[in-house]
Design a protein around this motif. Structure first.
Motif, PDB file in Angstrom:
ATOM      1  N   ALA A  29      43.701 -19.505  55.840  1.00  0.00           N
ATOM      2  CA  ALA A  29      43.192 -20.299  55.031  1.00  0.00           C
ATOM      3  C   ALA A  29      43.787 -20.324  53.761  1.00  0.00           C
ATOM      4  N   PHE A  30      43.683 -21.616  53.140  1.00  0.00           N
ATOM      5  CA  PHE A  30      44.514 -21.919  51.908  1.00  0.00           C
ATOM      6  C   PHE A  30      43.868 -22.555  50.962  1.00  0.00           C
ATOM      7  N   GLY A  31      44.018 -22.305  49.652  1.00  0.00           N
ATOM      8  CA  GLY A  31      43.352 -23.150  48.411  1.00  0.00           C
ATOM      9  C   GLY A  31      44.459 -23.259  47.447  1.00  0.00           C
ATOM     10  N   LYS A  32      44.340 -22.295  46.565  1.00  0.00           N
ATOM     11  CA  LYS A  32      45.331 -22.005  45.582  1.00  0.00           C
ATOM     12  C   LYS A  32      46.595 -21.333  46.208  1.00  0.00           C
ATOM     13  N   SER A  33      46.166 -20.384  47.035  1.00  0.00           N
ATOM     14  CA  SER A  33      47.018 -19.638  47.946  1.00  0.00           C
ATOM     15  C   SER A  33      46.896 -19.653  49.188  1.00  0.00           C
ATOM     16  N   LEU A  34      47.908 -18.966  50.030  1.00  0.00           N
ATOM     17  CA  LEU A  34      47.639 -18.926  51.525  1.00  0.00           C
ATOM     18  C   LEU A  34      47.227 -17.539  51.911  1.00  0.00           C
ATOM     19  N   LYS A  35      46.181 -17.230  52.477  1.00  0.00           N
ATOM     20  CA  LYS A  35      45.633 -15.966  53.215  1.00  0.00           C
ATOM     21  C   LYS A  35      45.469 -16.112  54.492  1.00  0.00           C
ATOM     22  N   ALA A  36      45.857 -14.787  55.095  1.00  0.00           N
ATOM     23  CA  ALA A  36      45.650 -14.808  56.688  1.00  0.00           C
ATOM     24  C   ALA A  36      44.071 -14.412  56.892  1.00  0.00           C
ATOM     25  N   SER A  37      43.185 -15.346  57.523  1.00  0.00           N
ATOM     26  CA  SER A  37      41.811 -15.185  57.616  1.00  0.00           C
ATOM     27  C   SER A  37      41.190 -16.454  58.665  1.00  0.00           C
ATOM     28  N   ASP A  38      40.285 -15.970  59.512  1.00  0.00           N
ATOM     29  CA  ASP A  38      39.670 -16.993  60.198  1.00  0.00           C
ATOM     30  C   ASP A  38      38.149 -17.145  59.764  1.00  0.00           C
ATOM     31  N   SER A  39      37.814 -16.927  58.621  1.00  0.00           N
ATOM     32  CA  SER A  39      36.757 -17.413  57.845  1.00  0.00           C
ATOM     33  C   SER A  39      37.053 -17.837  56.682  1.00  0.00           C
ATOM     34  N   VAL A  40      36.195 -19.188  56.480  1.00  0.00           N
ATOM     35  CA  VAL A  40      36.303 -19.848  55.517  1.00  0.00           C
ATOM     36  C   VAL A  40      34.986 -20.188  54.722  1.00  0.00           C
ATOM     37  N   SER A  41      35.106 -20.378  53.294  1.00  0.00           N
ATOM     38  CA  SER A  41      33.798 -20.906  52.656  1.00  0.00           C
ATOM     39  C   SER A  41      33.768 -22.014  51.946  1.00  0.00           C
TER      40      SER A  41
ATOM     41  N   THR B 190      35.239 -23.147  49.123  1.00  0.00           N
ATOM     42  CA  THR B 190      34.440 -23.130  47.615  1.00  0.00           C
ATOM     43  C   THR B 190      35.800 -23.135  46.652  1.00  0.00           C
ATOM     44  N   GLU B 191      37.247 -22.916  47.130  1.00  0.00           N
ATOM     45  CA  GLU B 191      38.206 -22.797  46.425  1.00  0.00           C
ATOM     46  C   GLU B 191      38.275 -24.071  45.343  1.00  0.00           C
ATOM     47  N   GLU B 192      38.801 -24.021  44.342  1.00  0.00           N
ATOM     48  CA  GLU B 192      38.634 -25.308  43.307  1.00  0.00           C
ATOM     49  C   GLU B 192      40.013 -25.957  43.124  1.00  0.00           C
ATOM     50  N   GLU B 193      41.126 -25.387  43.828  1.00  0.00           N
ATOM     51  CA  GLU B 193      42.154 -25.917  43.754  1.00  0.00           C
ATOM     52  C   GLU B 193      43.037 -25.799  44.947  1.00  0.00           C
TER      53      GLU B 193
ATOM     54  N   SER C  26      36.839 -26.836  48.046  1.00  0.00           N
ATOM     55  CA  SER C  26      35.602 -27.259  47.784  1.00  0.00           C
ATOM     56  C   SER C  26      35.524 -28.914  48.103  1.00  0.00           C
ATOM     57  N   SER C  27      36.657 -29.459  48.340  1.00  0.00           N
ATOM     58  CA  SER C  27      36.601 -30.980  48.527  1.00  0.00           C
ATOM     59  C   SER C  27      36.059 -31.389  50.014  1.00  0.00           C
ATOM     60  N   ILE C  28      36.348 -30.380  50.987  1.00  0.00           N
ATOM     61  CA  ILE C  28      35.850 -30.413  52.286  1.00  0.00           C
ATOM     62  C   ILE C  28      34.230 -30.477  52.161  1.00  0.00           C
ATOM     63  N   ASN C  29      33.657 -29.684  51.414  1.00  0.00           N
ATOM     64  CA  ASN C  29      32.073 -29.667  51.204  1.00  0.00           C
ATOM     65  C   ASN C  29      31.782 -30.915  50.574  1.00  0.00           C
ATOM     66  N   HIS C  30      32.476 -31.414  49.662  1.00  0.00           N
ATOM     67  CA  HIS C  30      32.239 -32.761  48.808  1.00  0.00           C
ATOM     68  C   HIS C  30      32.284 -33.800  49.961  1.00  0.00           C
ATOM     69  N   LEU C  31      33.058 -33.922  50.688  1.00  0.00           N
ATOM     70  CA  LEU C  31      33.107 -34.956  51.757  1.00  0.00           C
ATOM     71  C   LEU C  31      32.259 -34.729  52.803  1.00  0.00           C
TER      72      LEU C  31
END
Length: 677
Positions: free
Chosen positions: A112-124, A126-129, A78-83
Motif C-alpha cells: 500500500a502506498f500514499g506518501k510512502s510505500l509499505k508492505a500491507s494487504d490492508s488499506v484504509s 485515508t492518506e492525504e498525499e 483518500s482520493s479513492i474514497n472521494h471518487l
C-alpha cells in the motif's frame, strides 16, 4: 574434484593398506578370519584419518523451481474514497487473494502506498498525499533481480513527486494499471492554485495570485471572493468558456492587523457542479510589526555576498543591504546585525562605531582578511599568522546549545578556503562547526558564537559558503535546509535576548495535508543538553476550547511531538518541563486543505502511458477480471528452474567420523574379547 586430491586419496589408501598389512599380515604364516577382520578394521581406521587430513571437497547440485512474483501496489490515498471507488478496490483486492490459479502461478505480494510505500494487504484509503513515483522507485530495489509483473490499483492522481509515467526507465517490470474512476468529463470550477506569502507587514499590502480553472463546454460566469471572517475583502466576476478555460488573478490585500490572519478564497460553484470541495481554499498570513534589517559590509566582490543575501531574505521578515566600509551617511542603528565580510584596515571606523553602539556582528574570515588588523582591533580572539592557506570541511557539533541546530549534511559540503592558522578565544565560546582535513577533526572551530556584555557575535573561518548553498540544493532539490540554518543563526545574532534553557522550534502556519511537528530543546543550568527530562505540550483549540496534552519524544539532540492528527483550526500551546518551573507558550494555525479532494476523474492518460511504456496493459476496475486471464496466459511469467551448487568438505560428513569411531571401537573390543590386549 582436482586431480591432485585424487592422487592424495590413492596414496592414503596405499599407506593405510601398508600400515594394516605390516601389523596383521607381516610375519604371519596364514591369515585367519579374525586376522582378516582386524586387517580390514585397521585399514578403515587409518584410511579415514588420512581422508580427514586431506579433507577433499565434493560438489552438490540441488535444483528448485522459483515462481515469479506478482506485485500488487494499492493506492491508499483518500482520493479513492472521494471518487467513490473504495468498495470496488476492496472487492478486487479480495479477488486477487482468493484466486487460487493466480496464487499457484505467482508469489503474490501486497503493498500500500500514499506518501510512502509499505508492505500491507490492508488499506484504509485515508492518506492525504500520493507519490506513485516513489513507490515504484522503492519496488525497483526490491525486485531488481526477479520477474515481478505489477498490478497498480490507483486513480493515477499524484500529489507530489516526479512524473511516474516514465518510471519504466528504472522499474524494469511490466505494469498493469487497474484504473479506479471514470473518464466522464463533468462541468467543474476549481481554484487550481493559490500563491500567497506566509508573512506580510503591518499597514502594507501583500500580493495574492489565484489560478482558476474551468472544465466544461459552455460559457459560464462565476464570482471569485476572498473573505476574512464574515467580511469580504475582495470580490470580482470571472467568465469562462471552452476556449478560455483558465484565469490568473493578481491582487493585493491590506495587512491591517498584527498576528495570524485567516482568509478564505471562494470560487462560487455552479449549480450542476459535482465536486464543490475544490471551489474553496483557506490560507493564513502572519502580519508582522517590523522587519529585521541586516547589513553585509565588504570591500571585495565575492559570490558569498549574493548567497548570504538570498538565503537571509527567504524569510520575509528580513531585508539585507550590501555596503562597503565607507558608509558614514548610513545610520548604524538602522540595522540589527552587521555581517563583516573579510574585513581589512578600512573597517577601523566601522569597528569603533559597532563597539560604541554594542552592535551584534558576524565576521567572515578568509584569505583576503587582514589578520594583523583584526588582531589589533579585536579583544575577543586572535589569530596565529602563517601566511598559508588550507581547505577545511565542516563537522557538526551536536552539543551546541544557544539555539537548535540541525545537521543538514555539513560533512558532505565542499571545503571552505581559509587561512592556515589557529584561532585563540579570550572569551567563553560555543562551536557550531569544527574544522576537518581529509575527514580528520582538527579540534579547531570553523563556525563559533559567543556572548559578551549582552552582545552576540559569530565567526566563520572560511570563504566560499555559496558552494554550501548550491550543494544543499543538489542534495535536496531545495535551498530550504541551508536557508533555514542560516536564518536561525541570523535570528540568534540579531536579537539581544538572554540564553534560554527551553527553546521551541515550530511553524506559525501548517498546511492541513502536511506534518505538524513541534521541536523543543532543554538545557540544564550549565547549558548542556539534558536528555533525561520529560516534556509535554498542552494544545488548545481556539474554536472549541478543547485541550490535548501530548508528551514529547526524544530524537537525537532534541525533543519532538507530532500533532498531525489535529483538525484544521487555530491553536495555542504551552510546553512544560516536568520537575522544572519552566514553560513556554505560542500559537499556530493549521489551514484546511486536502489536495486529494481536488480530483474529479482518474488520470487515465498517464496510467495508459505507463502501461504502454512498461509493456503492460491497462484495465478499468469494471472489467478488471480480464487481467487474471492475461497474467495466467502470459508466457513471460513462467516458473524458472534454478540450481544451486554447493561445495561440501569431507570434514562436514558426519558419517566418516562414525565409521572411524566404529572401526576403532570394534577392533578394540574384539582384541579385548580374544585376549590379545
Amino acid at each position: 574434484m582436482q586431480t591432485e586430491t585424487i592422487v592424495y586419496i590413492i596414496l592414503a589408501g596405499i599407506i593405510a593398506f601398508v600400515f594394516a598389512y605390516f601389523q596383521y599380515r607381516y610375519k604371519e604364516k596364514s591369515m585367519t578370519r579374525l586376522g582378516m577382520l582386524f586387517f580390514f578394521l585397521r585399514f578403515m581406521t587409518v584410511f579415514a584419518v588420512l581422508l580427514l587430513l586431506i579433507n577433499p571437497s565434493f560438489d552438490k547440485v540441488s535444483t528448485y523451481v522459483e515462481k515469479p512474483s506478482l506485485v500488487v501496489a494499492v493506492d491508499n490515498s483518500s482520493s479513492i474514497n472521494h471518487l467513490n471507488q473504495r468498495e470496488k478496490a476492496e472487492h478486487f483486492i479480495r479477488s486477487i487473494a482468493e484466486n487460487q490459479s493466480l496464487n499457484d502461478k505467482f508469489n503474490v505480494k501486497f503493498y500500500a502506498f500514499g506518501k510512502s510505500l509499505k508492505a500491507s494487504d490492508s488499506v484504509s484509503f485515508t492518506e492525504e498525499e500520493t507519490n506513485i513515483y516513489d513507490a515504484f522507485r522503492q519496488l525497483s530495489q526490491i525486485y531488481k533481480q526477479t520477474t515481478a509483473p505489477t498490478l497498480l490499483i490507483s486513480d493515477g492522481n499524484q500529489t507530489f513527486g516526479n512524473d511516474y509515467q516514465f518510471i519504466s526507465s528504472q522499474y524494469k517490470q511490466p505494469v498493469f494499471p487497474i484504473i479506479l474512476g471514470d473518464t466522464v468529463q463533468y462541468t467543474d470550477l476549481k481554484i487550481q492554485q493559490l500563491n500567497v506569502n506566509k508573512y506580510a507587514y503591518h499597514k502594507n499590502k501583500f500580493p495574492v495570485e489565484a489560478i482558476l480553472v474551468y472544465s466544461g463546454n459552455g460559457n459560464v460566469r462565476s464570482k471569485f471572493e476572498i473573505s476574512r471572517g464574515n467580511t469580504v475583502v475582495h470580490s470580482e466576476v470571472v467568465d469562462f468558456s471552452k476556449s478560455e478555460n483558465s484565469k490568473i488573478l493578481n491582487l493585493n490585500l491590506p495587512a491591517s492587523s498584527i498576528g495570524l490572519v485567516n482568509y478564505k478564497a471562494t470560487l462560487v460553484p455552479l449549480n450542476d457542479e459535482k465536486n464543490k470541495v475544490n471551489n474553496f481554499r483557506n490560507f493564513t498570513v502572519e502580519v508582522l510589526n517590523q522587519k529585521t534589517k541586516i547589513a553585509i559590509v565588504s570591500d571585495i566582490i565575492h559570490p558569498d555576498l549574493g548567497a548570504l543575501k538570498k538565503a537571509i531574505e527567504t524569510n520575509e521578515q528580513r531585508s539585507v543591504s550590501i555596503l562597503n566600509s565607507e558608509f558614514e551617511n548610513i545610520k548604524i542603528n538602522d540595522f540589527q546585525l552587521f555581517i563583516l565580510y573579510q574585513p581589512n584596515n578600512k573597517f577601523n571606523y566601522l569597528f569603533e562605531q559597532l563597539d560604541a553602539e554594542s552592535k551584534n556582528q558576524f565576521i567572515v574570515i578568509g584569505p583576503k582578511t587582514d589578520l594583523n588588523f583584526l588582531n589589533s582591533t579585536n579583544e575577543n580572539f586572535t589569530f596565529e599568522i602563517t601566511n598559508q592557506t588550507e581547505d577545511y570541511q565542516a563537522e557538526w557539533n551536536r552539543n551546541y546549545t544557544p539555539f537548535l541546530v540541525q545537521d543538514i549534511g555539513f560533512e558532505e559540503f565542499p571545503p571552505l578556503y581559509s587561512n592556515y592558522s589557529q584561532v585563540n578565544f579570550f572569551v567563553p565560546f560555543e562551536t557550531i562547526l569544527n574544522k576537518t582535513i581529509n575527514g580528520i577533526s582538527t579540534g579547531s572551530p570553523l563556525l563559533a558564537t559567543f556572548e559578551k556584555d549582552n552582545r552576540r557575535q559569530a565567526v566563520l573561518l572560511g570563504e566560499n559558503i555559496w558552494q554550501w548553498r548550491a550543494q544543499s540544493f543538489l542534495s535536496h532539490q531545495s535551498f530550504n535546509l541551508f536557508d533555514n540554518f542560516l536564518g536561525k543563526l541570523v535570528q540568534y545574532l540579531s536579537t539581544d535576548k538572554p540564553k534560554n534553557r527551553l527553546n521551541i522550534d515550530y511553524e506559525s502556519v501548517y498546511m492541513g495535508s502536511g506534518n505538524v511537528v513541534v521541536k523543543a530543546e532543554f538545557f540544564d543550568k550549565n547549558y548542556i543538553f539534558d536528555a533525561r527530562k520529560s516534556l509535554e505540550i498542552t494544545v488548545t483549540n481556539n474554536s472549541t476550547n478543547e485541550n490535548k496534552t501530548v508528551p514529547f519524544v526524544l530524537k537525537n539532540n532534541n525533543y519532538q511531538v507530532d500533532l498531525s492528527g489535529l483538525p484544521p483550526s487555530g491553536y495555542s500551546f504551552t510546553v512544560r518541563v516536568q520537575g522544572e518551573n519552566l514553560s513556554k507558550s505560542g500559537s499556530f494555525q493549521i489551514s484546511e486543505y486536502n489536495v486529494e479532494q481536488q480530483f474529479l476523474n482518474a488520470d487515465v492518460n498517464k496510467l495508459k502511458q505507463l502501461a504502454e511504456n512498461s509493456s503492460g496493459a491497462s484495465y478499468f476496475i469494471e472489467n478488471s477480471n480480464q487481467v487474471f486471464d492475461d497474467l495466467l496466459s502470459d508466457k513471460r511469467f513462467v516458473p524458472i528452474q534454478k540450481s544451486v551448487k554447493k561445495t561440501i568438505p569431507l570434514v562436514d560428513w558426519k558419517y566418516l567420523l562414525a565409521i572411524l569411531a566404529l572401526s576403532l571401537g570394534l577392533e578394540w573390543f574384539l582384541r579385548k574379547y580374544n585376549g590379545l590386549i
